[in-house]
Motif scaffolding. Structure first.
Motif, short mmCIF file in Angstrom:
data_model
loop_
_atom_site.label_atom_id
_atom_site.label_comp_id
_atom_site.label_asym_id
_atom_site.label_seq_id
_atom_site.Cartn_x
_atom_site.Cartn_y
_atom_site.Cartn_z
N PRO A 19 46.51 29.94 51.60
CA PRO A 19 46.32 31.38 51.73
C PRO A 19 45.30 31.88 50.72
O PRO A 19 45.26 31.41 49.58
CB PRO A 19 47.72 31.95 51.45
CG PRO A 19 48.38 30.90 50.61
CD PRO A 19 47.83 29.58 51.07
N ARG A 20 44.47 32.80 51.14
CA ARG A 20 43.52 33.41 50.21
C ARG A 20 44.29 34.22 49.18
O ARG A 20 45.26 34.93 49.53
CB ARG A 20 42.56 34.32 50.96
CG ARG A 20 41.57 33.61 51.87
CD ARG A 20 40.28 33.26 51.17
NE ARG A 20 39.59 34.44 50.67
CZ ARG A 20 38.82 35.22 51.42
NH1 ARG A 20 38.65 34.96 52.71
NH2 ARG A 20 38.21 36.26 50.89
N PRO A 21 43.92 34.18 47.92
CA PRO A 21 44.62 34.98 46.91
C PRO A 21 44.27 36.45 47.05
O PRO A 21 43.23 36.82 47.59
CB PRO A 21 44.10 34.41 45.59
CG PRO A 21 42.74 33.89 45.93
CD PRO A 21 42.83 33.37 47.34
N ARG A 22 45.15 37.28 46.55
CA ARG A 22 44.90 38.72 46.53
C ARG A 22 44.67 39.15 45.08
O ARG A 22 45.44 38.80 44.18
CB ARG A 22 46.08 39.49 47.11
CG ARG A 22 45.81 40.98 47.28
CD ARG A 22 47.01 41.69 47.86
NE ARG A 22 47.34 41.19 49.17
CZ ARG A 22 46.70 41.53 50.28
NH1 ARG A 22 45.66 42.35 50.22
NH2 ARG A 22 47.07 41.04 51.44
N ALA A 23 43.61 39.87 44.84
CA ALA A 23 43.34 40.37 43.49
C ALA A 23 44.44 41.34 43.08
O ALA A 23 44.95 42.11 43.90
CB ALA A 23 41.98 41.04 43.44
N SER A 24 44.81 41.30 41.82
CA SER A 24 45.82 42.23 41.32
C SER A 24 45.22 43.62 41.18
O SER A 24 44.00 43.81 41.22
CB SER A 24 46.36 41.75 39.97
OG SER A 24 45.35 41.85 38.98
N SER A 25 46.09 44.60 41.00
CA SER A 25 45.60 45.97 40.81
C SER A 25 44.76 46.07 39.54
O SER A 25 43.79 46.84 39.49
CB SER A 25 46.78 46.94 40.75
OG SER A 25 47.69 46.58 39.73
N ILE A 26 45.10 45.28 38.51
CA ILE A 26 44.30 45.28 37.29
C ILE A 26 42.93 44.67 37.56
O ILE A 26 41.90 45.16 37.07
CB ILE A 26 45.04 44.51 36.17
CG1 ILE A 26 46.31 45.25 35.79
CG2 ILE A 26 44.13 44.34 34.96
CD1 ILE A 26 47.13 44.55 34.73
N ASP A 27 42.88 43.58 38.34
CA ASP A 27 41.59 42.97 38.70
C ASP A 27 40.70 43.98 39.41
O ASP A 27 39.51 44.11 39.11
CB ASP A 27 41.82 41.75 39.60
CG ASP A 27 42.48 40.60 38.87
OD1 ASP A 27 42.41 40.56 37.63
OD2 ASP A 27 43.09 39.75 39.55
N ALA A 94 39.55 29.99 47.08
CA ALA A 94 39.49 30.46 45.70
C ALA A 94 38.94 31.88 45.59
O ALA A 94 38.94 32.45 44.50
CB ALA A 94 38.62 29.51 44.87
N ILE A 95 38.48 32.45 46.71
CA ILE A 95 37.87 33.78 46.69
C ILE A 95 38.93 34.82 47.07
O ILE A 95 39.50 34.76 48.16
CB ILE A 95 36.69 33.85 47.66
CG1 ILE A 95 35.66 32.77 47.34
CG2 ILE A 95 36.05 35.23 47.61
CD1 ILE A 95 34.54 32.68 48.34
N PRO A 96 39.21 35.78 46.20
CA PRO A 96 40.21 36.81 46.54
C PRO A 96 39.81 37.59 47.79
O PRO A 96 38.63 37.74 48.11
CB PRO A 96 40.21 37.72 45.31
CG PRO A 96 39.68 36.88 44.20
CD PRO A 96 38.69 35.95 44.83
N ILE A 97 40.80 38.07 48.50
CA ILE A 97 40.57 38.84 49.71
C ILE A 97 39.72 40.08 49.36
O ILE A 97 40.03 40.81 48.43
CB ILE A 97 41.91 39.26 50.34
CG1 ILE A 97 42.67 38.04 50.82
CG2 ILE A 97 41.68 40.24 51.49
CD1 ILE A 97 44.07 38.34 51.31
#
Length: 354
Positions: A19-27, A94-97
């Motif tokens: 699964p593609r990672p999701r960036a956090s709200s802080i990111d 490795a690329i966030p959504i």
């Protein structure tokens, strides 16, 4: 209810899908703030071109702010990707959504920046409307738009509640995109006009074309301010602060380009944004509330441009002499806004009889 889709990428090493990672709200917040640095450099450059004639070099302090903002944003996005690679992800996994188009835009921006330096070396520094049509500048503009809207794409598929705390990076990114677009549509920015010019233009009756130019500027600026709000309302609704966050960067840009000589105009748009906030709270325009969405699309521009003309008249001390122009212009703005609302959210299709 929205359907959550998980984006997946194939790991070339083991043949399994990750699964593609999701960036956090802080990111996303860091991405938005670094984009603010980038667009601040663009605003400084726009101010310099408008207020410092005779620029002769590519190497200026405002270009330093602009390109250092790009370098910081690029370093941060690459850091996010390498952080996920260190967690064992490979390739697209490795690329966030929402960050995939950003990587492409960063490369386009770097190439356009090099082309811009060569362009200025060969052809010199632009000092009029030609700056808005330079091919290297257009490459920078398109790639910048993709970069600053990264938090919008990242939040788009996030099922988290649509609160201001969660969405402010996307709202700020939208506002930065609005300001960046209007840098390259400067000839259509009605917020650059001083009160005297506004009243005088609608007092001429079209004899010298100034009334037509102001009317066109109002239509362009109206669409540029309203469309992002309609876009956001269709997906999430409008959390508190949405109108202010999407309008403030353009206010700052318009003040910088004129050296602050249009304060009454800027004040009218700021107060209008506060009014639009109240309309959003009262109407709650969303994709599920179609009539409220359409009403908001017409009411917000009617209020904004009525205030725009009213404040200009108050600052000058008289109304424009052509009554049809100053009474009809807000109605035209409302009609255009309503049409944009209908296009963004058409009527539901009629049920097919059995």
């Amino acid at each position: 209810m929205a359907i959550r889709r998980t984006t997946r990428a194939r790991d070339a090493g083991d043949g399994l899908e990750q699964p593609r990672p999701r960036a956090s709200s802080i990111d996303d917040a860091v991405t938005a703030l670094l984009s603010l640095w980038l667009i601040s450099g663009l605003m400084l450059d726009a101010w310099a071109h408008a207020n410092k004639p005779g620029l002769e070099t590519f190497f200026t302090p405002w270009h330093a702010v602009f390109y250092s903002g790009f370098a910081a944003t690029a370093a941060w996005v690459l850091r996010l990707v390498f952080r996920h690679r260190s967690d064992g992800r490979a390739g697209l996994a490795a690329i966030p959504i929402g960050y995939g188009p950003t990587l492409v835009a960063l490369a386009v921006f770097a190439l356009s920046g090099l082309a811009d330096m060569v362009w200025h070396t060969v052809f010199g520094i632009e000092d009029s409307i030609d700056i808005l049509f330079s091919p290297s500048h257009l490459g920078l503009a398109i790639s910048m738009f993709v970069i600053v809207t990264t938090p919008v794409r990242a939040a788009w598929s996030d099922p988290a509640p649509a609160t201001l705390r969660r969405l402010w990076p996307a709202l700020l990114g939208t506002g930065l995109a609005v300001a960046e677009v209007m840098v390259f549509l400067e000839y259509g920015n009605a917020m650059l006009m001083r009160a005297t010019w506004i009243v005088t233009s609608f007092s001429e009756g079209g004899d010298d074309g100034s009334a037509s130019r102001l009317a066109v500027r109002m239509v362009v600026t109206n669409a540029t301010l309203l469309l992002p709000l309609l876009f956001l309302a269709r997906r999430w609704g409008l959390p508190p602060g949405a109108a202010l966050l999407t309008t403030t960067p353009l206010l700052i840009l318009s003040g910088a380009e004129t050296g602050g000589r249009n304060l009454s105009t800027l004040l009218s748009v700021l107060v209008a944004a506060l009014g639009v906030e109240l309309f959003a709270r009262a109407l709650r325009p969303t994709a599920e509330r179609r009539r409220a969405y359409w009403l908001f699309a017409g009411l917000a521009p009617f209020f904004t441009w009525s205030l725009y003309l009213g404040v200009a008249a108050s600052a000058v001390g008289r109304l424009p002499t052509v009554v049809e122009l100053w009474t009809g212009a807000p109605i035209v703005a409302a009609a255009v806004g309503w049409l944009l609302g209908v296009l963004m959210l058409p009527a539901a299709p009629a049920a097919t009889p059995r």
